[in-house]
Design a protein around this motif. Structure first.
Motif, short mmCIF file in Angstrom:
data_model
loop_
_atom_site.label_atom_id
_atom_site.label_comp_id
_atom_site.label_asym_id
_atom_site.label_seq_id
_atom_site.Cartn_x
_atom_site.Cartn_y
_atom_site.Cartn_z
N SER A 177 -15.85 20.70 12.14
CA SER A 177 -15.85 19.29 11.76
C SER A 177 -16.99 18.60 12.48
O SER A 177 -17.35 18.98 13.61
CB SER A 177 -14.53 18.63 12.13
N TYR A 178 -17.57 17.60 11.84
CA TYR A 178 -18.72 16.92 12.44
C TYR A 178 -18.73 15.46 11.99
O TYR A 178 -18.17 15.11 10.96
CB TYR A 178 -20.04 17.61 12.08
N ALA A 179 -19.40 14.64 12.79
CA ALA A 179 -19.47 13.21 12.51
C ALA A 179 -20.64 12.91 11.59
O ALA A 179 -21.71 13.51 11.68
CB ALA A 179 -19.63 12.44 13.81
N LEU A 180 -20.40 11.99 10.67
CA LEU A 180 -21.44 11.44 9.81
C LEU A 180 -21.64 9.98 10.18
O LEU A 180 -20.82 9.39 10.90
CB LEU A 180 -21.01 11.52 8.34
N GLU A 181 -22.70 9.38 9.67
CA GLU A 181 -22.94 7.98 9.97
C GLU A 181 -21.85 7.08 9.40
O GLU A 181 -21.67 5.95 9.82
CB GLU A 181 -24.33 7.53 9.48
N TYR A 182 -21.06 7.58 8.44
CA TYR A 182 -20.03 6.77 7.80
C TYR A 182 -18.66 7.44 7.84
O TYR A 182 -17.80 7.14 7.05
CB TYR A 182 -20.42 6.47 6.35
N GLY A 183 -18.44 8.38 8.76
CA GLY A 183 -17.14 9.03 8.86
C GLY A 183 -17.25 10.44 9.41
O GLY A 183 -18.07 10.71 10.27
N GLU A 184 -16.40 11.32 8.92
CA GLU A 184 -16.36 12.70 9.39
C GLU A 184 -16.29 13.63 8.19
O GLU A 184 -15.80 13.26 7.13
CB GLU A 184 -15.14 12.91 10.30
N ASP A 185 -16.81 14.84 8.39
CA ASP A 185 -16.75 15.84 7.33
C ASP A 185 -16.50 17.19 7.99
O ASP A 185 -16.42 17.30 9.22
CB ASP A 185 -18.05 15.86 6.52
N ARG A 186 -16.38 18.21 7.18
CA ARG A 186 -16.13 19.56 7.67
C ARG A 186 -16.89 20.53 6.79
O ARG A 186 -17.03 20.33 5.58
CB ARG A 186 -14.63 19.86 7.65
N ILE A 187 -17.36 21.59 7.40
CA ILE A 187 -18.08 22.64 6.69
C ILE A 187 -17.44 23.98 7.06
O ILE A 187 -16.99 24.15 8.20
CB ILE A 187 -19.58 22.59 7.02
N GLU A 188 -17.34 24.89 6.09
CA GLU A 188 -16.69 26.18 6.32
C GLU A 188 -17.53 27.31 5.74
O GLU A 188 -18.32 27.10 4.82
CB GLU A 188 -15.30 26.21 5.68
#
Length: 171
Positions: free
Chosen positions: A91-102
């Motif tokens: 999981s990682y932070a974005l300028e407008y929230g959080e996302d996840r990559i798998e």
């Protein structure tokens, strides 16, 4: 060939104040698309990768044909719950929230030389997370390559691998 002439700017997408660099106009122009893939393949080949990793979804459009041209494998870094079997995720932070990559847990062998590709480097959150995920899986990330870099957003500072882009925009 001026590849920038085939990339269209769409203002206020996906939200007000954002200028979206749309590569669909490049993709649909055969000679320009071919030239972009060829130039990126030259950049990637110099890094001598064992495998390429593409970030969902536009990174797939670049990594797959380049891997094919170089005769090497391609692995997918995807959004959550899109891959079968055991996965590794970050999981990682974005300028407008959080996302996840798998990625699939067995997608890359430890010590494999990997180049990661995406269409665009903006703030660096997604590409940086992809690099971190590959490194956690034991890959040697020997490069990160994008079609476009938005230099004014400073994303390069978050990329901890040798980075190159084919095109850059200063604003």
């Amino acid at each position: 060939m001026d590849l920038k002439a085939h990339i269209r700017g769409i203002p206020d997408f996906p939200k007000p104040g954002i200028l979206f660099y749309d590569i669909s106009t490049l993709l649909r122009h055969g000679p320009a698309w071919n030239e972009a893939v060829r130039r990126m393949a030259d950049i990637v080949a110099a890094k001598k990768p064992d495998v390429l990793a593409g970030i969902e979804s536009r990174g797939f459009l670049l990594a797959a044909p380049i891997a094919h041209a170089l005769g090497i494998g391609f692995i997918m870094l995807r959004k959550p719950r899109k891959l079968p079997g055991a996965v590794l995720g970050l999981s990682y932070a974005l300028e407008y929230g959080e996302d996840r990559i798998e990625m699939q847990a067995d997608a890359v062998e430890k010590g494999s030389r990997v180049v990661i590709l995406d269409d665009l480097l903006a703030t660096g959150g997604t590409l940086g997370a992809g690099i971190n995920l590959l490194q956690q899986a034991g890959a040697d990330v020997v490069g990160a390559v994008t079609l476009i870099e938005l230099t004014f957003l400073g994303g390069r500072s978050r990329i901890h691998a040798p980075f190159e882009s084919l095109l850059s925009y200063d604003e």
